[in-house]
Design a protein around this motif. Structure first.
Motif, PDB file in Angstrom:
ATOM      1  N   PHE A  14       2.270   1.779  -3.179  1.00 40.09           N
ATOM      2  CA  PHE A  14       1.191   2.381  -4.483  1.00 40.09           C
ATOM      3  C   PHE A  14       1.105   4.111  -3.941  1.00 40.09           C
ATOM      4  O   PHE A  14       0.734   4.796  -4.885  1.00 40.09           O
ATOM      5  CB  PHE A  14      -0.025   1.624  -4.236  1.00 40.09           C
ATOM      6  CG  PHE A  14      -1.216   2.122  -5.028  1.00 40.09           C
ATOM      7  CD1 PHE A  14      -1.208   1.607  -6.361  1.00 40.09           C
ATOM      8  CD2 PHE A  14      -2.334   3.143  -4.558  1.00 40.09           C
ATOM      9  CE1 PHE A  14      -2.286   1.853  -7.236  1.00 40.09           C
ATOM     10  CE2 PHE A  14      -3.260   3.425  -5.451  1.00 40.09           C
ATOM     11  CZ  PHE A  14      -3.264   3.013  -6.618  1.00 40.09           C
ATOM     12  N   LEU A  26      -5.266  -4.276  -5.573  1.00 40.86           N
ATOM     13  CA  LEU A  26      -4.363  -3.150  -5.603  1.00 40.86           C
ATOM     14  C   LEU A  26      -3.268  -3.256  -6.882  1.00 40.86           C
ATOM     15  O   LEU A  26      -2.706  -2.265  -7.364  1.00 40.86           O
ATOM     16  CB  LEU A  26      -3.405  -2.856  -4.265  1.00 40.86           C
ATOM     17  CG  LEU A  26      -2.809  -1.754  -3.905  1.00 40.86           C
ATOM     18  CD1 LEU A  26      -3.845  -0.677  -3.962  1.00 40.86           C
ATOM     19  CD2 LEU A  26      -2.366  -1.791  -2.737  1.00 40.86           C
ATOM     20  N   GLN A  31       0.893  -1.240  -0.037  1.00 38.96           N
ATOM     21  CA  GLN A  31       0.059   0.023   0.083  1.00 38.96           C
ATOM     22  C   GLN A  31       0.882   1.327  -0.073  1.00 38.96           C
ATOM     23  O   GLN A  31       0.510   2.214  -0.628  1.00 38.96           O
ATOM     24  CB  GLN A  31      -1.052  -0.030   1.338  1.00 38.96           C
ATOM     25  CG  GLN A  31      -1.867   1.356   1.212  1.00 38.96           C
ATOM     26  CD  GLN A  31      -2.852   1.230   0.302  1.00 38.96           C
ATOM     27  OE1 GLN A  31      -3.575   0.300   0.055  1.00 38.96           O
ATOM     28  NE2 GLN A  31      -2.717   2.069  -0.740  1.00 38.96           N
TER      29      GLN A  31
END
Length: 310
Positions: A265, A296, A262
């Motif tokens: 990203f 994702l 995460q």
């Protein structure tokens, strides 16, 4: 010996201690040094007050007997009984001090282990906020410095024992509760390095990782903190694969992996917004590589396509 075993043993210490048979009389002291004979006389006065239920008088006289001479026949018993009565009274700070005087002065006594065990219980109570600085109902707890001092004294009294390992672990827990992360990590690492063969070492290694994870959850989401947490968990799993927290450690490892993806990203999105497209591509590629077919990863793949990369 586990902390639970220590506490269980400590709980029986008071029951196992006797102040002597009620039919005993004071020993003849005609050939003893004066300080010894005086100490013995005061001890038997204390014993009489104790048997009569006059706790305050007994505490004072036991203290005086022990102070008068450490070599007198009943000096060790006097100091231990003083500590016991203070503990029964609820004056745990002074009880701890009296047990400490006993531990320092009477290492050869058969009551030595029991005194250490009672110190563990009292120090744990202090670390958990049970002991108050006032016995009048006020809610002011002991200072952190005082609790640390108590735990360090327990540890230093028998530095290679299970008692010491437990005290050092409790130090780390105290710092962790107060969000003193650096101090907590140092305390836990000392458990791991100094008490490798004791159960507390596994717990301490797990808690090192947890401190780093808590830092991340409080907003310190930089990659270095997450990496340190992952390394600590991996060390824990490598060294203690059968410890009861191993399953929890594996779940945390998986969660940290997700956080790391995460973060990559989010960094890519930042570079996209600032039109630093080549940098954005680097991080989107990392997400695709690590997240694969997860949502994702699919999103990162779409971003790369928008940037002309197929």
């Amino acid at each position: 010996m586990s902390p639970r075993s220590l506490i269980a043993l400590a709980g029986t210490a008071a029951l196992l201690v006797s102040c002597g048979n009620k039919n005993e009389g004071p020993p003849l002291a005609s050939h003893a040094p004066k300080s010894n004979s005086e100490s013995e006389g005061i001890y038997w006065q204390a014993k009489k007050a104790d048997d009569a239920g006059d706790r305050e008088k007994a505490i004072k006289l036991y203290d005086e007997a022990a102070d008068r001479s450490v070599y007198a026949q009943n000096s060790a018993q006097a100091r231990f009984r003083q500590a016991q009565l203070l503990e029964q009274k609820g004056d745990l700070v002074n009880a701890f001090k009296a047990y400490q005087q006993f531990v320092v002065g009477y290492q050869g006594s058969g009551l030595y282990t029991k005194a250490l065990e009672r110190q563990v219980v009292i120090a744990d109570s202090a670390a958990n906020g049970v002991i108050k600085t006032s016995f009048l109902g006020l809610k002011s707890g002991l200072s952190r410095e005082k609790v640390v001092e108590m735990l360090e004294e327990v540890r230093n009294n028998a530095p290679k024992s299970a008692v010491a390992a437990h005290a050092q672990l409790s130090l780390g827990q105290l710092y962790e509760k107060q969000k003193k992360d650096k101090e907590a990590i140092e305390a836990y690492k000392k458990v791991v390095s100094d008490y490798q063969d004791r159960s507390e070492a596994a717990e301490a290694q797990f808690r090192v990782a947890r401190v780093y994870i808590n830092q991340a959850e409080r907003g310190n989401q930089n990659q270095a903190t997450i990496n340190l947490a992952r390394e600590a968990l991996q060390d824990y799993l490598n060294q203690y694969p059968n410890h009861h927290r191993a399953g929890e450690a594996r779940r945390l490892m998986a969660d940290l992996g997700g956080r790391s993806v995460q973060r990559s990203f989010d960094v890519a999105e930042f570079y996209l917004k600032t039109k630093e497209y080549e940098s954005a591509k680097v991080y989107y590629r990392e997400v695709v590589k690590r997240a694969g077919g997860n949502p994702l990863g699919q999103k990162a793949k779409s971003r790369l396509a928008e940037l002309g990369e197929h």
